[in-house]
Scaffold this active site. Sequence first.
Site, PDB file in Angstrom:
ATOM      1  N   PHE A  10       0.866  -1.177   0.000  1.00 31.39           N
ATOM      2  CA  PHE A  10       0.000   0.000   0.000  1.00 31.39           C
ATOM      3  C   PHE A  10       0.903   1.226   0.000  1.00 31.39           C
ATOM      4  O   PHE A  10       1.786   1.365   0.849  1.00 31.39           O
ATOM      5  CB  PHE A  10      -0.891  -0.023   1.249  1.00 31.39           C
ATOM      6  CG  PHE A  10      -1.844   1.117   1.329  1.00 31.39           C
ATOM      7  CD1 PHE A  10      -1.748   2.053   2.348  1.00 31.39           C
ATOM      8  CD2 PHE A  10      -2.852   1.272   0.380  1.00 31.39           C
ATOM      9  CE1 PHE A  10      -2.640   3.114   2.427  1.00 31.39           C
ATOM     10  CE2 PHE A  10      -3.743   2.342   0.452  1.00 31.39           C
ATOM     11  CZ  PHE A  10      -3.641   3.266   1.479  1.00 31.39           C
ATOM     12  N   GLU A  67       4.534   9.963   1.640  1.00 28.32           N
ATOM     13  CA  GLU A  67       5.584  10.596   0.834  1.00 28.32           C
ATOM     14  C   GLU A  67       6.514  11.365   1.754  1.00 28.32           C
ATOM     15  O   GLU A  67       6.246  11.514   2.945  1.00 28.32           O
ATOM     16  CB  GLU A  67       4.950  11.525  -0.208  1.00 28.32           C
ATOM     17  CG  GLU A  67       4.154  10.773  -1.249  1.00 28.32           C
ATOM     18  CD  GLU A  67       3.472  11.702  -2.240  1.00 28.32           C
ATOM     19  OE1 GLU A  67       3.900  12.877  -2.376  1.00 28.32           O
ATOM     20  OE2 GLU A  67       2.504  11.251  -2.877  1.00 28.32           O
ATOM     21  N   GLY A 120       3.554  12.553   5.851  1.00 29.62           N
ATOM     22  CA  GLY A 120       3.553  11.394   6.744  1.00 29.62           C
ATOM     23  C   GLY A 120       2.239  11.445   7.490  1.00 29.62           C
ATOM     24  O   GLY A 120       1.196  11.018   6.985  1.00 29.62           O
ATOM     25  N   ARG A 156      -5.627  -1.663  10.825  1.00 22.64           N
ATOM     26  CA  ARG A 156      -5.034  -1.324  12.121  1.00 22.64           C
ATOM     27  C   ARG A 156      -5.088  -2.460  13.144  1.00 22.64           C
ATOM     28  O   ARG A 156      -4.139  -2.640  13.903  1.00 22.64           O
ATOM     29  CB  ARG A 156      -5.626  -0.040  12.689  1.00 22.64           C
ATOM     30  CG  ARG A 156      -4.984   1.156  12.016  1.00 22.64           C
ATOM     31  CD  ARG A 156      -5.492   2.502  12.432  1.00 22.64           C
ATOM     32  NE  ARG A 156      -4.791   3.509  11.638  1.00 22.64           N
ATOM     33  CZ  ARG A 156      -5.323   4.635  11.179  1.00 22.64           C
ATOM     34  NH1 ARG A 156      -6.592   4.920  11.438  1.00 22.64           N
ATOM     35  NH2 ARG A 156      -4.600   5.473  10.451  1.00 22.64           N
ATOM     36  N   GLU A 206       1.332   3.197   9.926  1.00 20.76           N
ATOM     37  CA  GLU A 206      -0.118   3.140   9.767  1.00 20.76           C
ATOM     38  C   GLU A 206      -0.787   4.165  10.672  1.00 20.76           C
ATOM     39  O   GLU A 206      -1.869   3.934  11.221  1.00 20.76           O
ATOM     40  CB  GLU A 206      -0.640   1.728  10.020  1.00 20.76           C
ATOM     41  CG  GLU A 206      -0.458   0.906   8.756  1.00 20.76           C
ATOM     42  CD  GLU A 206      -1.191  -0.403   8.761  1.00 20.76           C
ATOM     43  OE1 GLU A 206      -0.522  -1.419   8.509  1.00 20.76           O
ATOM     44  OE2 GLU A 206      -2.407  -0.410   8.997  1.00 20.76           O
TER      45      GLU A 206
END
Lengths: 262, 382, 400
Positions: free
Chosen positions: B122, B126, B130, B242, B363
């Site tokens: 995924f 960048e 973040g 998550r 994540e």
Amino acid sequence: MNIIVCIKQVPDTQDVKMDPERGTLIREGVKSIVNPFDLYALEEGIRIKERTGKGTVVALTMGPPQAEEALKEAIAMGVDRGILITDKAFAGADTLATSYTLAKAIEKIGLPWVIVCGRQAIDGDTAQVGPELAAWLDVPQITYVSKILEIDEKKIKAERLTDYGYDVVEATVPCVITVNKEINEPRLPSLRGMMKAKRFKPEIWDSSSMNVDGRYIGLEGSPTRVIKIFAPPQKSGGEKHEGTPEELAKIIVKKFEKLKII
Amino acid sequence: MIDYFLTEEEEMIKELARKIAEEKIKAKRAYYDETQEFPWDIVKIMAESDLFRIFIPEEYGGFGGGVMSLTLAIEELSRGCAGIALAYAGTALGTFPILLFGNEEQKKKYLPRIAEGELAAFALTEAQAGSDAGNIRTRAEKRGDYYVLNGTKQFITNGGEAGIYTVIALTNPEKGARGASAFIVEKGTPGLRFGKKENKLGIRASATREVIFQDCKIPKENLLGKEGMGFIIAMKTFDYSRPGVAAQALGIAQAALEEATKYAKERVQFGVPIANFQAIQHMLADMVIKLEAARALTYHVARNIDKGNTKITKESAMVKCLASDVAMEVTLNAVQIFGGYGYMKEYPVEKLMRDAKITQIYEGTNQIMRNIIASQLLKEVK
Amino acid sequence: MPERELRVIKENCTGCGVCEEVCPYNAIGVINGIAVVKDNCVFCGICVESCAFEALELYEEKPEERMVPEGYSGVMTYAEVLNGELSRVSLEILSIARELAKKLNTNVTTLLIGHNIEKHAKALINHGADKVIVVDHSELNRFIDEKYAKIFVTAIEQFKPEVVIGSATAVGRALFPRVAALLKTGLTADCTEFDIEKETRLLLQTRPAFGGNIMATIKTEFTRPQMATVRPRVFKPLTPEERDGEIIKLEYEPYKESFVKQVIDVLITEGETLNLEDADIIVSGGRGVGSKENFKVIFDLAKELNAAVGASRAAVDAGWIPYAHQVGQTGKTVSPKIYIACGISGAIQHQVGMRSSDFIIAINKDPEAPIFDIADLGIVGDLFEVIPVLIKEIKKKKGE
């Protein structure tokens, strides 16, 4: 074209420890496992089917009713059929009676394409059942196979481990092979396999469903008898040293000189 | 001993994942941690054991298992090695956009490949985006029957190893975050290349790379959902993934707890095992309390998702935040219990501590998690 | 069929649970304070041995009187020729054969099968054989299990030895079971000790089982011959002396079997793996070595000592060294003069493969490692520090 793999359920000898005081075995929740060498045999049996596109893999085991667990593991790995030979009359069998009983079961299945066994069982450590089975069935044997080079309907060509290296041996089929750990890396069960294993019920054969001669099975068919069991001689540790690498190296060299190896 | 009331199928999955961790991962984890080599041999074993089928629906070659099954698998694999487990967990993350928003053709094309064990990734983050994910700059220009992608994604798990990438890029830069869309990009597409592998503190067996798009042309059929849905897809994906991060953290913490407990019983100081000392006992007690609490919440949220509860953004963030904080605390204490030996690479706990850290960061950092949780809570309570 | 039963003597049983603890098959348990035998009992007898209250007994209905086959006497051994050389173990087993023959008041006959092998007969006689049966034919120049087995059976039927002893080598392990099954007689593998039961003239065969955790003594009462194999280096060959002996040539008639078997090629492995089981000195590496590259230090030390290289299962499983080097229950069993275990913790499965070595040196960082329990010389240190210095010291000594 059956590929018959003979497997055995054994206590996990890794869990079996010696109590040095009592001189007896301590079993800390010892579980029963499929004999590790038999996992390699099952894997090879399945690989033969995969690489040739032919054959039905049949797992065969002789043992008490709980040996069904071993067959379930085999099904989870991907064998097609599982047969449990169990009978109180078979209990107490040494390798000769065991190999006889397995031979009778194989005759009932019908002489297959190839019979695959693990090199030895880790409780008995005899490595005898494979060749004895071949003798009962009057078929050729290749022991300690580390690689199958070719196999087809007529013959099998394999590398067997010797004391100086390897021989390349060829035999017509049907044939019994016993396998080393070098031969492959046994697959783990897949989820599909595990689900199949959950629903699996083995074919169960007892002494009456097979054409056995009572003189050769179980206790009566076992020429060898264990008359005594005892703890192995305990080797006790000798001197122990700590120190700088230089000091330690000097101690070792002194010992080498004493043992006359330098 | 606590019973998690797993179904037969869940038991099987847990047992299998544990077997893989014990028999295949344990022996090699130090090697992969040292060399940062990608564990292809273990990925192959995971694939052959059908682990990738767990999160794929039956009609596409999977078992149609849910988030709970996925959580159990990730937890057990992570107990072996979180870095190696990440090849698997990262693939699940990269698959969720397709699972949740793919059309029939896209699902038919990609899901069976993933079920067989092809890795996915995924790509959102960048260099300048973040926590501020909305600040992405990668563009996807519509040109006839194609989209042309330009930009660089950073810190992408499985980057360079995965075959299938789900990418968030701006189709309409003026609209900001609302102008983002989600795409599927295959490895080997001209214009797609990868940066060097990052040299990381932990999860070193996982490959982390820049994913670079230079006039990368992809067919318009590879747009997921509709233009503009990019961030909705990303946020929904995180709701589902998550718990997987939480599972990873649980696995790490479990391993640390087991190692520390065993060690405390073996290590003798002042004539007794250090497990006899109250200081150590209290540390262990706190470790297990927090671990079980995090686990209970994680499993519960996973089951909620499987039962169709879609309003779990707050809860998903909670389990990620809780489990990762617990893992960090547990692993730090595990190293402490090991004392000097815990600091040495020959002992397994320092790796667990290094691996745990990232779960508090990726994540969504735990700071962002708390923002989300508070924001949801404030909305809920009238 | 004779009934066999593991019986619980209820008056003596205290429900202490030791039997449940020691049973490797989980076949006995304490229920309501008394031991209960389950139906998967294999009558191994370990629980009977361990019961402190004599509350367990293995009951056997006396089988109908079984006849001991008549007319068998003498000790026969099997000699192995590998690639033209008479194997050392063939001479080792002659020494124990002589000892048993003395106790039985009988002779030793050795069976020698192969091609161009008659020249070895003298060596066999000088090492203790009274007779050597030579079966020489071009078809027998390579070991073919089925042909050799048939010849062996013919020889046994003709010479009727009461005891047959061979070596637990690759050949022995393939040949002896096949022969035993063809003769429907008992075979005991990997024996470490023999004795003769005076009253019955029976061979008492002692061997390890359960990965070496226990020793078992076995008898073959009602079939003949009593067959057994012995591991290399358990016995030492007798000092050869000029002796008289008979050489008997047995004709081999090539025959057609229902199957075909042939040896197509022989691959001899050069170098380190060569005959780990025959090496005088073995340097072994375990988990402590840490990687494939690090094994170089083990190989370097082995080179200085002209030793073979072994490994523990942990090192082989991690892929640092091939399986052919593995020492232990599922690898090779070795019994060298000197065994140097480096970075090996010494789990029982490894110990079983090497603990009969004459002298064991262990180098390990962990002073609590189980290997130190059986090491004659324990070195607590880092192998990466000790071994390079050790090599330097050895070189110095050699250079002197």
